[in-house]
Design a protein around this motif. Structure first.
Motif, PDB file in Angstrom:
ATOM      1  N   VAL A   1       0.845  -1.211   0.000  1.00 35.30           N
ATOM      2  CA  VAL A   1       0.000   0.000   0.000  1.00 35.30           C
ATOM      3  C   VAL A   1       0.873   1.252   0.000  1.00 35.30           C
ATOM      4  O   VAL A   1       0.600   2.223  -0.717  1.00 35.30           O
ATOM      5  CB  VAL A   1      -0.954  -0.020   1.216  1.00 35.30           C
ATOM      6  CG1 VAL A   1      -1.651   1.344   1.356  1.00 35.30           C
ATOM      7  CG2 VAL A   1      -1.988  -1.110   1.056  1.00 35.30           C
ATOM      8  N   ALA A   2       1.943   1.247   0.808  1.00 35.86           N
ATOM      9  CA  ALA A   2       2.835   2.409   0.868  1.00 35.86           C
ATOM     10  C   ALA A   2       3.509   2.655  -0.478  1.00 35.86           C
ATOM     11  O   ALA A   2       3.611   3.792  -0.944  1.00 35.86           O
ATOM     12  CB  ALA A   2       3.885   2.200   1.957  1.00 35.86           C
ATOM     13  N   LEU A   3       3.982   1.547  -1.125  1.00 34.80           N
ATOM     14  CA  LEU A   3       4.637   1.705  -2.428  1.00 34.80           C
ATOM     15  C   LEU A   3       3.659   2.185  -3.490  1.00 34.80           C
ATOM     16  O   LEU A   3       3.974   3.072  -4.294  1.00 34.80           O
ATOM     17  CB  LEU A   3       5.259   0.368  -2.848  1.00 34.80           C
ATOM     18  CG  LEU A   3       5.963   0.365  -4.215  1.00 34.80           C
ATOM     19  CD1 LEU A   3       7.090   1.392  -4.241  1.00 34.80           C
ATOM     20  CD2 LEU A   3       6.482  -1.033  -4.556  1.00 34.80           C
ATOM     21  N   ALA A   4       2.451   1.621  -3.505  1.00 34.97           N
ATOM     22  CA  ALA A   4       1.447   2.034  -4.487  1.00 34.97           C
ATOM     23  C   ALA A   4       1.073   3.507  -4.296  1.00 34.97           C
ATOM     24  O   ALA A   4       0.940   4.264  -5.275  1.00 34.97           O
ATOM     25  CB  ALA A   4       0.207   1.151  -4.370  1.00 34.97           C
ATOM     26  N   ALA A   5       0.910   3.923  -3.029  1.00 35.77           N
ATOM     27  CA  ALA A   5       0.570   5.326  -2.758  1.00 35.77           C
ATOM     28  C   ALA A   5       1.705   6.249  -3.209  1.00 35.77           C
ATOM     29  O   ALA A   5       1.458   7.316  -3.784  1.00 35.77           O
ATOM     30  CB  ALA A   5       0.289   5.516  -1.273  1.00 35.77           C
TER      31      ALA A   5
END
Length: 381
Positions: free
Chosen positions: A210-214
């Protein structure tokens, strides 16, 4: 020869003169076709502003609002993530308890609203502040109800069809197509560059994925915003130019506005003429009260009066040429002494107005004239 009413230049024709030779004569066609070639006056700009017609770019508003939203999400992302994950943990754990009741559902609903407010309100607040600031920077403090007033002319299908294919509509269509192409290109470029990293999200932990996608989405958003910012600057320049073109005036409109604001020149001339006539009559009525009229002798005349309670002699009347002759005539008719003194008349005339006192540097010269007048009156009496 064809006559075109849309021609902006002067129309030149041949005119026969008295010596049977032809000469070019120019006619300004703007006086006939009312073409709007003059810059808008301050009054026209003020009227346009009252109607809500100002130079404003919606692209600049959109860019800064999107920028504010993504910047806020980037800085408050951890806070929003903490609030959402905490809510999900407590909600899912409460669902597994045997004492789950309708009151528990109500409590979950209240918690959901609180979490939503904590995560969404900061973003909405920042967006609102930025939107107000950008609008204020573009048009200043302005409130106009004329824009929202219903107009039956907008229900006319013919007018609507014309607006649909107007220059403004075509420009907006071109901008929309350009923005779609730009955004599509950057999304495609992003997808091509990240083809190696996106499959890695499958094998990551949920938190890390989620952090990488955001992070990837925010980087893509900032790239698109940077390009849209350049487009917004050009759009503002165009809107400013288009607004100035739309409020331009014809020469006849400028003349009519001048008449409305400053008054008709002919009427003003007549008013000034009447004011001069009234002032002249009032001045002539004061001449019999004078002690002496100092003359040039033919071009200038100044009527003076002095009493014991005065600090210095006072000018009751002054004039040159025709008015000077009239002053001398009235003075003789009322037995006021007329004294020829060229140096004194020339020195007095430019430095005094009606009702002024004689300046100190001319006290002695005027005193000599008054002394002569008093001696003359005493001798005659």
């Amino acid at each position: 020869m064809k006559f075109s009413t849309t021609c902006t230049a002067s129309w030149k024709v041949l005119r026969q003169s008295k010596d049977n030779r032809y000469k070019l004569t120019s006619f300004d066609l703007q006086l006939f076709n009312g073409e709007k070639t003059e810059e808008a006056t301050p009054k026209r700009r003020q009227e346009s502003r009252k109607k809500g017609q100002v130079a404003k770019s919606n692209e600049i508003n959109s860019v800064f609002v999107i920028l504010a939203a993504f910047c806020t999400l980037k800085f408050l992302g951890d806070h929003a993530y903490t609030q959402l994950t905490g809510f999900m943990k407590t909600t899912l754990s409460s669902l597994a308890t045997p004492d789950f009741t309708f009151q528990s559902v109500q409590l979950i609903y209240v918690k959901a609203v609180v979490v939503l407010l904590k995560t969404v309100l900061p973003v909405l607040f920042v967006i609102m502040i930025i939107a107000v600031m950008i609008n204020f920077m573009q048009v200043g403090a302005m409130f106009s109800t004329e824009v929202i007033m219903p107009k039956f002319s907008k229900l006319n299908p013919i007018s609507g069809f014309q607006r649909l294919f107007s220059k403004r509509s075509l420009v907006e269509l071109a901008k929309s197509i350009f923005k779609v192409c730009i955004i599509g290109y950057f999304i495609y470029r992003f997808a091509v560059l990240q083809t190696g990293d996106i499959p890695k999200l499958i094998n990551m932990e949920i938190i890390d994925s989620v952090a990488l996608a955001a992070s990837l989405v925010i980087d893509l958003a900032f790239q698109i915003i940077a390009v849209m910012m350049i487009l917004a600057i050009f759009d503002y320049i165009y809107q400013w130019w288009e607004h100035n073109q739309s409020i331009k005036m014809s020469k006849q409109e400028v003349k009519e506005e001048f008449k409305q604001t400053e008054g008709n020149p002919q009427i003003k001339s007549k008013i000034k003429e009447k004011q001069r006539a009234i002032a002249m009559r009032r001045m002539m009525q004061e001449i019999p009260k004078a002690d002496v009229v100092v003359t040039n002798p033919t071009h200038l005349a100044i009527a003076l009066k002095y009493e014991k309670n005065m600090s210095a002699p006072v000018v009751l009347a002054k004039g040159q040429d025709f008015i000077a002759e009239r002053i001398k005539q009235v003075a003789r008719e009322n037995k006021v002494v007329v004294v020829e003194n060229k140096p004194l008349a020339r020195a007095l005339y430019p430095v005094v107005e009606i009702g002024d006192v004689v300046p100190p540097e001319l006290y002695q010269a005027v005193a000599e004239v008054l002394a002569y007048v008093y001696r003359l009156k005493k001798r005659l009496s």
